[in-house]
Design an enzyme around this catalytic site. Structure first.
Site, PDB file in Angstrom:
ATOM      1  N   HIS A 217       0.779  -1.279   0.027  1.00  0.00           N
ATOM      2  CA  HIS A 217       0.141  -0.014  -0.092  1.00  0.00           C
ATOM      3  C   HIS A 217       0.809   1.310  -0.020  1.00  0.00           C
ATOM      4  CE1 HIS A 217      -3.560   2.275  -0.158  1.00  0.00           C
ATOM      5  NE2 HIS A 217      -3.021   2.921   0.710  1.00  0.00           N
ATOM      6  N   TYR A 221       1.578   5.088  -2.529  1.00  0.00           N
ATOM      7  CA  TYR A 221       1.741   6.558  -2.193  1.00  0.00           C
ATOM      8  C   TYR A 221       3.311   7.117  -2.639  1.00  0.00           C
ATOM      9  CZ  TYR A 221      -2.273   6.121   0.360  1.00  0.00           C
ATOM     10  OH  TYR A 221      -3.715   5.688   0.532  1.00  0.00           O
ATOM     11  N   HIS A 368     -10.302   0.801 -10.451  1.00  0.00           N
ATOM     12  CA  HIS A 368      -9.659   1.649  -9.524  1.00  0.00           C
ATOM     13  C   HIS A 368      -8.205   1.835  -9.740  1.00  0.00           C
ATOM     14  CE1 HIS A 368      -8.599   3.008  -5.613  1.00  0.00           C
ATOM     15  NE2 HIS A 368      -7.520   2.341  -5.548  1.00  0.00           N
ATOM     16  N   PHE A 369      -7.345   0.984 -10.039  1.00  0.00           N
ATOM     17  CA  PHE A 369      -6.077   1.264 -10.087  1.00  0.00           C
ATOM     18  C   PHE A 369      -5.644   2.194 -11.301  1.00  0.00           C
ATOM     19  CE2 PHE A 369      -4.032  -2.138 -12.095  1.00  0.00           C
ATOM     20  CZ  PHE A 369      -4.666  -3.468 -11.608  1.00  0.00           C
ATOM     21  N   HIS A 370      -6.303   2.098 -12.310  1.00  0.00           N
ATOM     22  CA  HIS A 370      -6.206   2.643 -13.633  1.00  0.00           C
ATOM     23  C   HIS A 370      -6.731   3.954 -13.471  1.00  0.00           C
ATOM     24  CE1 HIS A 370      -5.259  -1.321 -15.317  1.00  0.00           C
ATOM     25  NE2 HIS A 370      -4.402  -0.555 -16.130  1.00  0.00           N
ATOM     26  N   ARG A 433     -10.883 -10.570 -11.769  1.00  0.00           N
ATOM     27  CA  ARG A 433      -9.677 -10.055 -12.585  1.00  0.00           C
ATOM     28  C   ARG A 433      -8.638 -10.916 -12.647  1.00  0.00           C
ATOM     29  NH1 ARG A 433      -6.262  -6.851  -7.570  1.00  0.00           N
ATOM     30  NH2 ARG A 433      -4.721  -6.671  -9.391  1.00  0.00           N
ATOM     31  N   ARG A 434      -7.421 -10.713 -13.260  1.00  0.00           N
ATOM     32  CA  ARG A 434      -6.260 -11.506 -13.469  1.00  0.00           C
ATOM     33  C   ARG A 434      -6.680 -12.918 -13.901  1.00  0.00           C
ATOM     34  NH1 ARG A 434      -2.701 -10.628  -8.063  1.00  0.00           N
ATOM     35  NH2 ARG A 434      -1.386  -9.014  -9.093  1.00  0.00           N
TER      36      ARG A 434
HETATM   37 FE1  HAS Z   1      -6.117   1.998  -4.012  1.00  0.00          FE
HETATM   38  C1  HAS Z   1      -6.354  -1.800  -4.371  1.00  0.00           C
HETATM   39  C2  HAS Z   1      -7.878   1.710  -1.143  1.00  0.00           C
HETATM   40  C3  HAS Z   1      -5.502   5.088  -3.261  1.00  0.00           C
HETATM   41  C4  HAS Z   1      -3.589   2.025  -6.313  1.00  0.00           C
HETATM   42  N1  HAS Z   1      -5.064   0.585  -5.177  1.00  0.00           N
HETATM   43  C5  HAS Z   1      -5.432  -0.828  -5.106  1.00  0.00           C
HETATM   44  C6  HAS Z   1      -4.320  -1.509  -6.204  1.00  0.00           C
HETATM   45  C7  HAS Z   1      -3.675  -0.442  -6.783  1.00  0.00           C
HETATM   46  C8  HAS Z   1      -4.058   0.848  -5.834  1.00  0.00           C
HETATM   47  C9  HAS Z   1      -2.468  -0.628  -7.303  1.00  0.00           C
HETATM   48  O1  HAS Z   1      -8.851  -0.605   0.767  1.00  0.00           O
HETATM   49  C10 HAS Z   1      -4.624  -3.118  -6.523  1.00  0.00           C
HETATM   50  C11 HAS Z   1      -3.435  -3.699  -5.981  1.00  0.00           C
HETATM   51  C12 HAS Z   1      -3.644  -5.312  -6.286  1.00  0.00           C
HETATM   52  O2  HAS Z   1      -3.233  -5.409  -7.494  1.00  0.00           O
HETATM   53  O3  HAS Z   1      -4.322  -6.001  -5.564  1.00  0.00           O
HETATM   54  N2  HAS Z   1      -6.755   3.370  -2.552  1.00  0.00           N
HETATM   55  C13 HAS Z   1      -7.518   2.912  -1.468  1.00  0.00           C
HETATM   56  C14 HAS Z   1      -7.532   4.200  -0.500  1.00  0.00           C
HETATM   57  C15 HAS Z   1      -6.742   5.108  -1.183  1.00  0.00           C
HETATM   58  C16 HAS Z   1      -6.424   4.599  -2.424  1.00  0.00           C
HETATM   59  C17 HAS Z   1      -8.571   4.231   0.587  1.00  0.00           C
HETATM   60  N3  HAS Z   1      -4.698   3.274  -4.566  1.00  0.00           N
HETATM   61  C18 HAS Z   1      -4.828   4.721  -4.199  1.00  0.00           C
HETATM   62  C19 HAS Z   1      -3.619   5.489  -4.989  1.00  0.00           C
HETATM   63  C20 HAS Z   1      -3.299   4.558  -5.992  1.00  0.00           C
HETATM   64  C21 HAS Z   1      -3.922   3.262  -5.575  1.00  0.00           C
HETATM   65  C22 HAS Z   1      -3.457   6.644  -4.856  1.00  0.00           C
HETATM   66  C23 HAS Z   1      -2.027   4.701  -6.851  1.00  0.00           C
HETATM   67  C24 HAS Z   1      -1.429   5.718  -6.950  1.00  0.00           C
HETATM   68  N4  HAS Z   1      -7.204   0.284  -2.985  1.00  0.00           N
HETATM   69  C25 HAS Z   1      -7.687   0.509  -1.825  1.00  0.00           C
HETATM   70  C26 HAS Z   1      -8.049  -0.848  -1.333  1.00  0.00           C
HETATM   71  C27 HAS Z   1      -7.689  -1.663  -2.239  1.00  0.00           C
HETATM   72  C28 HAS Z   1      -6.838  -0.846  -3.258  1.00  0.00           C
HETATM   73  C29 HAS Z   1      -8.755  -1.283   0.085  1.00  0.00           C
HETATM   74  C30 HAS Z   1      -7.543  -3.189  -2.072  1.00  0.00           C
HETATM   75  C31 HAS Z   1      -8.792  -3.552  -2.991  1.00  0.00           C
HETATM   76  C32 HAS Z   1      -9.078  -5.291  -3.066  1.00  0.00           C
HETATM   77  O4  HAS Z   1      -9.854  -5.743  -2.241  1.00  0.00           O
HETATM   78  O5  HAS Z   1      -8.068  -5.824  -3.563  1.00  0.00           O
HETATM   79  C33 HAS Z   1      -6.937   6.736  -0.936  1.00  0.00           C
HETATM   80  O6  HAS Z   1      -5.507   7.112  -0.745  1.00  0.00           O
HETATM   81  C34 HAS Z   1      -7.733   7.664  -1.700  1.00  0.00           C
HETATM   82  C35 HAS Z   1      -7.909   8.975  -1.099  1.00  0.00           C
HETATM   83  C36 HAS Z   1      -8.270   9.730  -2.043  1.00  0.00           C
HETATM   84  C37 HAS Z   1      -9.196  10.539  -2.241  1.00  0.00           C
HETATM   85  C38 HAS Z   1      -9.642  11.764  -3.302  1.00  0.00           C
HETATM   86  C39 HAS Z   1      -9.100  13.082  -3.155  1.00  0.00           C
HETATM   87  C40 HAS Z   1      -8.877  13.715  -4.533  1.00  0.00           C
HETATM   88  C41 HAS Z   1      -7.910  14.641  -4.702  1.00  0.00           C
HETATM   89  C42 HAS Z   1      -7.869  15.286  -6.236  1.00  0.00           C
HETATM   90  C43 HAS Z   1      -8.870  16.679  -6.089  1.00  0.00           C
HETATM   91  C44 HAS Z   1      -9.202  17.251  -7.832  1.00  0.00           C
HETATM   92  C45 HAS Z   1      -8.965  18.424  -7.974  1.00  0.00           C
HETATM   93  C46 HAS Z   1      -8.957  19.055  -9.399  1.00  0.00           C
HETATM   94  C47 HAS Z   1      -8.548  19.402  -6.843  1.00  0.00           C
HETATM   95  C48 HAS Z   1     -10.487  10.637  -1.350  1.00  0.00           C
HETATM   96  C49 HAS Z   1      -6.809  14.910  -4.057  1.00  0.00           C
HETATM   97  C50 HAS Z   1     -10.051  19.969  -9.793  1.00  0.00           C
HETATM   98  C51 HAS Z   1     -11.309  19.115  -9.851  1.00  0.00           C
HETATM   99  C52 HAS Z   1     -12.566  19.600 -10.184  1.00  0.00           C
HETATM  100  C53 HAS Z   1     -13.644  18.892 -10.165  1.00  0.00           C
HETATM  101  C54 HAS Z   1     -12.528  21.413 -10.665  1.00  0.00           C
END
Ligand code: HAS
Length: 553
Positions: A217, A221, A368-370, A433-434
């Site tokens: 995880h 980050y 999700h991860f794409h 998947r996979r």
């Molecule tokens: Fe994830 C699985 C939970 C973030 C990548 N994630 C994955 C896998 C990858 C991955 C590669 O809880 C698969 C791994 C595998 O092969 O099995 N992920 C989270 C959570 C977050 C999260 C809670 N993931 C990421 C990020 C990744 C990434 C970042 C890569 C860079 N993820 C999971 C969980 C799994 C998971 C489980 C396992 C699922 C399973 O069962 O297999 C948090 O960090 C997300 C927090 C982010 C937000 C959004 C904030 C928004 C922002 C942008 C604002 C936009 C602006 C632009 C200002 C709440 C900062 C202006 C916009 C306008 C509309 C004007």
């Protein structure tokens, strides 16, 4: 301009990243065709080799080399040129990483490591594949360590001064990476290598997966934080503003350092070998790690609005029309952020214990991860690449190349919207998947996944093909930026490294007290992991001694 020697170090890392990107995205194209029965692979190549190469080359290799290329450039720009010792260890790191990468690719292509990028036991690859991974990680310790060395040299010459924001964020990212990589190093060195070379008969699967996700995880980050460094320190410069709050930016990175690691069990919520108590504790910590991303979103909106109002914007959204949309260096990063809204929201769904039951091991996670690493991180790296390579090669950012860059980010956005949305919905319908196939022996439920528009594997293939086209356009942009763009003659033609100023006079010094924050991070890790991992290591009479290897390809 940074020194020639530092430019060469940065550029070598970035070029290596794009070689991995080229091969990795080509594998991605093969995957969507194979899964739609539109392609027969030659006998010596199978789907899981292609998928392993896709994951390793894009998620591990492309990201890591690009990140070092970007951080080397920024650290040389903000702290001054690298000393010869620091640069030497950076090259050692590059070399060891590259030996590891080449060995891993040879193992995958020779059919000895079709274990996917998470290399889950008891799938057993050749021992040399795990040696390759170990070398890669050790290489990053040299490259990362040399950036810390460069920072310490600067600190020595600037006693008691707060470091520039870019440097602070770089060091936080590297420290996070080193602490996290200890987990994968431990399982590779003490579990996989002895087992794969036959020195021990069995492997403790639950322990190896838990040590992997202890690393896995925070790995995400390690990808995300360099993108955040660009959002915090470069975007404000491009929109004519400055960093909204230096303290908030530093605090968000400290929160990542504290909460990125003790959360790995949220990748293992469906695994029987871990009690619900520890899963729940790490789910709560996962919701803590969401906070710095929400702080980042707030920071971004505040930066846009502050800069917009300075230009006379009025009302709630007037700032939107004051943003420099014609500047592809900005628009690429804005679109990257935009995709992170559904990407991050999807993460919150993944981490919600009961919802994870529905989405785990389905195409939803792939969707999700794409739209987390595949677009917010990757497209931020593209947006940086558009000016970073000309900056490092002293070439001009011509109008033509900027137009090509716009086509690239628009095609990427279209392809990804199609592919990721269809994957999310197919995943909710239960599509796993996979797997190398999608018809599942023509089971009626599976045949449903070829109907409609966004509930259709064909849409995934169309999206994937558009992504591949976009990837090839990017390779063209990279090649031109390296070799054919006209050299910049006058100072006005030189590409600048757009770094926003950040007022640090109000920033509390405690934010840079590394021993305090690393101490708390280690304490949280101990609380979240020592008892469950300890339990996995004890050989109770009822605890299986471990599994032999399976070679399923
Ligand atoms: Fe994830 C699985 C939970 C973030 C990548 N994630 C994955 C896998 C990858 C991955 C590669 O809880 C698969 C791994 C595998 O092969 O099995 N992920 C989270 C959570 C977050 C999260 C809670 N993931 C990421 C990020 C990744 C990434 C970042 C890569 C860079 N993820 C999971 C969980 C799994 C998971 C489980 C396992 C699922 C399973 O069962 O297999 C948090 O960090 C997300 C927090 C982010 C937000 C959004 C904030 C928004 C922002 C942008 C604002 C936009 C602006 C632009 C200002 C709440 C900062 C202006 C916009 C306008 C509309 C004007």
């Amino acid at each position: 301009m940074i020194t020639k020697k530092d430019s060469r170090l940065a550029l070598t890392n970035i070029v290596t990243a794009y070689i991995a990107f080229l091969i990795g995205t080509f594998c991605g194209l093969l995957q969507v065709f194979i899964r739609n029965n539109a392609l027969e692979l030659p006998a010596w190549l199978d789907y899981y080799q292609v998928l392993t190469a896709h994951g390793v080359l894009l998620a591990l290799v492309f990201t890591t080399y690009f990140i070092f290329g970007f951080l080397v450039t920024g650290m040389s720009k903000t702290l001054g040129g690298f000393g010869s010792k620091v640069r030497f260890f950076s090259w050692v790191g590059y070399l060891v990483m590259t030996i590891g990468t080449l060995l891993a690719v040879v193992m995958i292509l020779s059919g000895k490591a079709s274990v996917l990028y998470t290399f889950y036991a008891p799938l057993k690859a050749s021992g040399w594949f795990y040696v390759a991974l170990a070398l890669f990680v050790v290489g990053t310790w040299f490259s990362g360590g040399s950036l810390i060395g460069h920072y310490l040299v600067w600190k020595g010459q600037n006693k008691g001064k707060l470091s520039p924001l870019f440097a602070f964020m770089t060091i936080t990212t590297i420290v996070l990476w080193i602490i996290a990589s200890l987990g994968v190093a431990a399982t590779v060195l003490f579990q996989f290598i002895p087992w794969a070379f036959g020195w021990v008969d069995t492997i403790n699967v639950e322990l190896s997966r838990s040590l992997f996700w202890y690393f896995g995880h925070p790995l995400v980050y390690f990808w995300l934080l360099p993108a955040y460094i660009a959002w915090y320190t470069i975007v404000p410069k491009m929109i004519g503003g400055k960093v909204f709050s230096d303290s908030l930016a530093r605090l968000s990175f400290i929160l990542f350092l504290l909460f990125s690691i003790p959360v790995g069990f949220h990748h293992q919520l469906q695994e029987p070998g871990i009690s619900s108590f520890w899963k729940f504790l790490q789910t709560i910590l996962t919701f803590m790690v969401i906070i710095p991303s929400l702080m980042t979103a707030f920071s971004m909106f505040a930066t846009f609005e502050t800069a917009g109002r300075k230009k006379g914007a009025t009302g709630l959204f007037g700032w939107f029309f004051k943003l420099p949309w014609k500047d592809v260096r900005f628009t690429a990063l804005f679109i990257a952020m935009f995709f992170f809204i559904p990407g991050g929201a999807g993460g919150i769904i993944n981490a919600s214990f009961s919802l994870n039951e529905v989405i785990h091991n389905t195409l939803w996670v792939v969707g999700h991860f794409h739209i987390t690493v595949g677009t917010p991180v990757a497209m931020t790296f593209f947006g940086l690449t558009f000016w970073l390579i000309p900056y490092l090669t002293g070439r001009k950012l011509t109008k033509a190349i900027q137009k090509l860059a716009f086509i690239q980010i628009i095609t990427w956005s279209i392809g990804m919207t199609l592919m990721s949305t269809a994957m999310h919905i197919l995943g909710l319908l239960g599509a796993p998947r996979r797997t190398a196939y999608t018809d599942y022996a023509n089971h009626p439920a599976a045949l449903e996944w070829f109907n409609g528009f966004l509930t259709n594997h064909v849409t995934v293939a169309v999206g994937g093909s558009i992504l591949f086209l976009s990837a090839m356009i990017l390779i063209l942009i990279v090649l031109q930026s390296l070799f054919t763009l006209p050299k910049a003659e006058s100072n006005t033609e030189f590409v600048e490294f757009p770094l926003a100023e950040s007022d640090i006079e109000n920033t509390p010094k405690i934010l840079e007290n590394w021993w305090l924050w690393i101490g708390i991070a280690l304490l949280l890790i101990a609380i979240a992991y020592s008892i469950p991992l300890g339990a996995m290591m004890q050989h109770h009479h009822h605890m299986p001694t471990g599994s032999k290897g399976f070679i399923t390809w």
